[in-house]
Design a protein around this motif. Structure first.
Motif, PDB file in Angstrom:
ATOM      1  N   PRO A 134      -8.438  -0.858   6.495  1.00 52.87           N
ATOM      2  CA  PRO A 134      -7.304  -1.261   7.328  1.00 52.87           C
ATOM      3  C   PRO A 134      -6.245  -1.907   6.434  1.00 52.87           C
ATOM      4  O   PRO A 134      -6.552  -2.351   5.328  1.00 52.87           O
ATOM      5  CB  PRO A 134      -7.915  -2.281   8.297  1.00 52.87           C
ATOM      6  N   PRO A 135      -5.005  -1.986   6.899  1.00 52.33           N
ATOM      7  CA  PRO A 135      -3.967  -2.662   6.117  1.00 52.33           C
ATOM      8  C   PRO A 135      -4.383  -4.077   5.748  1.00 52.33           C
ATOM      9  O   PRO A 135      -5.153  -4.722   6.463  1.00 52.33           O
ATOM     10  CB  PRO A 135      -2.762  -2.655   7.063  1.00 52.33           C
TER      11      PRO A 135
ATOM     12  N   ARG B  26       3.036   0.077  -2.355  1.00 53.94           N
ATOM     13  CA  ARG B  26       2.041   0.685  -1.471  1.00 53.94           C
ATOM     14  C   ARG B  26       1.948  -0.239  -0.259  1.00 53.94           C
ATOM     15  O   ARG B  26       1.353  -1.316  -0.328  1.00 53.94           O
ATOM     16  CB  ARG B  26       0.685   0.802  -2.169  1.00 53.94           C
ATOM     17  N   HIS B  27       2.546   0.189   0.838  1.00 58.54           N
ATOM     18  CA  HIS B  27       2.786  -0.703   1.973  1.00 58.54           C
ATOM     19  C   HIS B  27       1.510  -1.284   2.562  1.00 58.54           C
ATOM     20  O   HIS B  27       1.474  -2.473   2.908  1.00 58.54           O
ATOM     21  CB  HIS B  27       3.579   0.033   3.055  1.00 58.54           C
ATOM     22  N   SER B  28       0.460  -0.484   2.677  1.00 54.77           N
ATOM     23  CA  SER B  28      -0.761  -0.976   3.319  1.00 54.77           C
ATOM     24  C   SER B  28      -1.428  -2.087   2.512  1.00 54.77           C
ATOM     25  O   SER B  28      -2.120  -2.943   3.059  1.00 54.77           O
ATOM     26  CB  SER B  28      -1.756   0.168   3.529  1.00 54.77           C
ATOM     27  N   GLU B  29      -1.200  -2.089   1.181  1.00 58.79           N
ATOM     28  CA  GLU B  29      -1.832  -3.080   0.313  1.00 58.79           C
ATOM     29  C   GLU B  29      -0.864  -4.151  -0.172  1.00 58.79           C
ATOM     30  O   GLU B  29      -1.276  -5.111  -0.825  1.00 58.79           O
ATOM     31  CB  GLU B  29      -2.442  -2.385  -0.907  1.00 58.79           C
TER      32      GLU B  29
END
Length: 262
Positions: free
Chosen positions: A69-70, A149-152
């Motif tokens: 998940p993010p 990297r948007h999710s991380e």
């Protein structure tokens, strides 16, 4: 000869488990013509490699690391374990050092414990770490830049890698998606994997912070062997078998319960 026979049997067991997904110890014993204690020893070895998952009376195929998940959602998972790991990792950092802090929820906990350090230089490719440290006057902050990297909330790619190649740190504190004895440190994202390889090379000492959920799993992309890190800091719920095997590889494994003795 015995070693060769054992290796062949391990490969055969792994193949059978992948085909069946779940099989009992008694079935494996009968199929391979070896005793149940021998099968159990083989399964123990395969589990430590991250190849299978032992269950009561049997074994199932190994759990592959899936997309997480993010990071903003993961912050609430295993929060106390991550906080204790973060405190222990921060205690290893000395005033005046240059450290690299990678992305992740556990590395953020390390950053939160740096307020009393003096003349510290922190290099990071993590937006959440950079945001937390930006106003700390006792810390010189270097941000790598790169593609987000948007999710991380991490910065990866050529710009980040080129910056890191021009810098050196006393310690790099990193997290990883999955860790196994056989496949080492592995990651989901191929671009992040390349950046992680450069990160590992920029420091004299590499410290992995990882809670118990990271071990015995394998993700798609190999970052480095487990021996690429000198220390692993994990929580008290990581199995004694895994800890012993990591120490047998020459890796120093620290857990919060040991902190009072340090």
């Amino acid at each position: 000869m015995d070693t060769l026979l054992t290796t062949a049997r391990l490969e055969q067991i792994e193949h059978i488990v992948k085909e069946r997904q779940h099989i009992r110890v008694t079935e494996l014993s009968e199929y391979l013509g070896v005793s149940e204690p021998t099968i159990r020893r083989d399964l123990k070895k395969l589990e430590l490699m991250g190849r299978v998952k032992r269950e009561h009376g049997g074994v199932s195929a190994a759990e592959l690391a899936t997309v997480e998940p993010p990071i903003v959602q993961r912050g609430v998972e295993n929060r106390e374990e991550k906080r204790s790991i973060g405190r222990l990792a921060a205690s290893l950092i000395k005033d005046g050092e240059t450290i690299f802090l990678g992305s992740g929820t556990t590395t953020l906990e390390v950053a939160r414990c740096l307020e009393n350090k003096q003349k510290l230089t922190v290099i990071t490719n993590a937006l959440n770490v950079a945001y937390h440290l930006a106003e700390k006057e006792n810390i010189t902050l270097i941000i790598t830049g790169g593609v987000v990297r948007h999710s991380e909330l991490s910065m990866i790619g050529h710009i980040a890698e080129q910056t890191l190649k021009d810098l050196r740190a006393d310690k790099a504190i990193i997290s990883m998606r999955a860790v196994s004895l056989q496949d080492g440190l592995t990651s989901i994202d191929p671009l992040e994997t390349i950046t992680d390889r450069v990160i590992i090379q920029c420091a004299r000492e590499v410290i992995l912070v990882a809670d118990n959920t990271k071990f015995g799993k394998v993700a798609t992309n190999i970052v480095a062997p487990a021996t690429a890190v000198q220390k692993i800091i994990t929580d008290d719920r990581t199995s004694e078998e895994i800890v012993s095997q990591l120490r047998a590889l020459g890796i120093e494994v620290l857990q919060p319960s040991m902190a009072q003795d340090m």
